[in-house]
Design a protein around this motif. Structure first.
Motif, PDB file in Angstrom:
ATOM      1  N   ASP A 137       0.832  -1.195   0.000  1.00  0.00           N
ATOM      2  CA  ASP A 137       0.000   0.000   0.000  1.00  0.00           C
ATOM      3  C   ASP A 137       0.871   1.250   0.000  1.00  0.00           C
ATOM      4  O   ASP A 137       2.041   1.216   0.418  1.00  0.00           O
ATOM      5  N   VAL A 189       1.646   4.945   1.396  1.00  0.00           N
ATOM      6  CA  VAL A 189       1.455   5.767   2.597  1.00  0.00           C
ATOM      7  C   VAL A 189       2.171   7.097   2.393  1.00  0.00           C
ATOM      8  O   VAL A 189       3.095   7.174   1.587  1.00  0.00           O
ATOM      9  N   PHE A 199      -1.521   7.318   7.449  1.00  0.00           N
ATOM     10  CA  PHE A 199      -1.249   6.296   8.439  1.00  0.00           C
ATOM     11  C   PHE A 199      -2.451   6.194   9.381  1.00  0.00           C
ATOM     12  O   PHE A 199      -3.005   7.212   9.786  1.00  0.00           O
ATOM     13  N   SER A 226      -2.032   2.630   7.139  1.00  0.00           N
ATOM     14  CA  SER A 226      -2.415   2.233   5.788  1.00  0.00           C
ATOM     15  C   SER A 226      -3.829   1.685   5.818  1.00  0.00           C
ATOM     16  O   SER A 226      -4.148   0.789   6.592  1.00  0.00           O
ATOM     17  N   LYS A 227      -4.699   2.216   4.946  1.00  0.00           N
ATOM     18  CA  LYS A 227      -6.086   1.765   4.955  1.00  0.00           C
ATOM     19  C   LYS A 227      -6.184   0.278   4.625  1.00  0.00           C
ATOM     20  O   LYS A 227      -6.891  -0.472   5.307  1.00  0.00           O
ATOM     21  N   PRO A 237       3.330  -6.360   5.797  1.00  0.00           N
ATOM     22  CA  PRO A 237       3.084  -5.118   5.063  1.00  0.00           C
ATOM     23  C   PRO A 237       4.284  -4.694   4.222  1.00  0.00           C
ATOM     24  O   PRO A 237       5.433  -4.875   4.617  1.00  0.00           O
ATOM     25  N   PHE A 281       5.088  -1.121   2.631  1.00  0.00           N
ATOM     26  CA  PHE A 281       4.631   0.251   2.527  1.00  0.00           C
ATOM     27  C   PHE A 281       5.563   1.053   1.621  1.00  0.00           C
ATOM     28  O   PHE A 281       6.794   1.014   1.787  1.00  0.00           O
ATOM     29  N   ASP A 332       6.357   4.837   0.638  1.00  0.00           N
ATOM     30  CA  ASP A 332       6.114   6.207   1.093  1.00  0.00           C
ATOM     31  C   ASP A 332       6.143   7.144  -0.114  1.00  0.00           C
ATOM     32  O   ASP A 332       7.186   7.300  -0.755  1.00  0.00           O
ATOM     33  N   SER A 372      -5.155  11.929   1.410  1.00  0.00           N
ATOM     34  CA  SER A 372      -3.816  11.361   1.218  1.00  0.00           C
ATOM     35  C   SER A 372      -2.940  11.558   2.444  1.00  0.00           C
ATOM     36  O   SER A 372      -1.935  10.864   2.605  1.00  0.00           O
ATOM     37  N   THR A 381      -3.092  -5.640  -3.197  1.00  0.00           N
ATOM     38  CA  THR A 381      -2.899  -4.197  -3.264  1.00  0.00           C
ATOM     39  C   THR A 381      -4.144  -3.548  -3.837  1.00  0.00           C
ATOM     40  O   THR A 381      -5.179  -4.200  -4.013  1.00  0.00           O
TER      41      THR A 381
END
Length: 305
Positions: A139, A141, A144, A146-147, A169, A171, A173, A196, A260
């Motif tokens: 995901d 990010v 935060f 992460s949904k 996870p 992530f 950024d 966002s 994802t």
């Protein structure tokens, strides 16, 4: 008699009421335990006994003739995990009826094959030979948390009917990608929306969904953001692409399933070559549907008893 291979992966009770606790025993020697329990009465639901001697623990399976009586004598017993391969863990926040929650605890005790958990409501259960499916959730990010990661965790927290799954996870950024692709932070950044959660020190930030006046900015977004920008302004700005597809690689997919999001999807679940995708604004039902599809495809071995 006993009807499953004790070396099979992911053995766990289908109901924690099948598990009894016997403490302050004189020994945990397997032969002693088998002799000790045979002939004793057991409650009609009991199939497993967590045997304890001091701080040490062993796991025993018991057998008895089919009976509708409240208690009946045990006719057979076998030790599934002796005290060298079994550990008792107190984890008050863990629901022992959920396989993924048991597996999460077991991953912290990989040196033993059996982890007995005393969890929420003081219920006791176990997982033997934990080998959960590792689901990588990729995901972007911020924001935060992460949904997608949060949604997956929420689904698995109550998934009593799914095999053990633990989440790894990945992530990405978006702020780091902005800096990498532009070599330095641009003076003005356009992002899809306030959701966002991006805050950039010393940089002007505008939000595409608010349709601000056209400016000399860099778009931090993906194809859907491009489409909206062209609709609003009939132009294509400099862009840093943060579509998750960009970050799913062949090597990643070869190591196991990836889940994802895709902003071009409106609803449902798509199983593609490198990953399984849900919409950017996926519901919990869609996330669960995706996990179920991944589990089916992975053919996770487990032995609910």
């Amino acid at each position: 008699m006993f009807d499953f291979d004790p070396s099979a992966p992911n053995i766990l009770p289908s109901r924690y009421r099948q598990v009894a606790l016997s403490t302050d025993l004189g020994s945990l020697d397997p032969a002693w335990l088998e002799q000790h329990f045979v002939g004793r009465e057991a409650y009609m639901r009991t199939r497993f006994i967590v045997a304890r001697c001091g701080r040490d623990t062993a796991l025993v399976e018991v057998d008895r003739p089919a009976s509708s009586k409240l208690f009946s004598p045990i006719t057979g017993a076998r030790v599934l995990a002796d005290s060298t391969r079994c550990r008792y863990v107190v984890a008050p926040n863990v629901d022992c009826g959920v396989p993924s929650q048991l597996a999460e605890v077991a991953m912290g005790h990989r040196d033993v094959s059996c982890v007995v958990v005393e969890g929420r409501y003081s219920h006791v259960s176990f997982i033997l030979n934990a080998s959960p499916l590792v689901l990588r959730v990729l995901d972007i990010v911020p924001p935060f948390p992460s949904k997608l990661f949060d949604q997956v965790q929420r689904v698995l927290e109550t998934a009593e009917d799914l095999p053990p799954v633990v989440v790894a996870p990945i992530f990405v950024d978006s702020r780091d990608k902005l800096l990498e692709d532009c070599n330095s932070l641009p003076g003005h950044v356009l992002i899809p929306c306030r959701g966002s959660g991006i805050d950039l020190d010393g940089v002007a930030v505008s939000y595409l969904d608010e349709r601000p006046p056209l400016s000399d900015w860099t778009l931090l977004g993906c194809e859907r953001s491009h489409q909206i920008h062209r609709w609003f302004y009939n132009t294509t700005p400099p862009t840093v692409d943060i579509c998750p597809i960009r970050f799913v690689t062949e090597n990643m997919a070869a190591e196991g399933p990836v889940l994802t999001r895709c902003c071009l999807m409106q609803e449902g679940v798509e199983e593609r070559k490198l990953a399984t995708f849900v919409p950017w604004g996926a519901s919990l039902n869609e996330v669960r549907e995706a996990i179920e599809a991944i589990v089916r495809r992975a053919e996770v071995a487990w032995t609910p008893t």
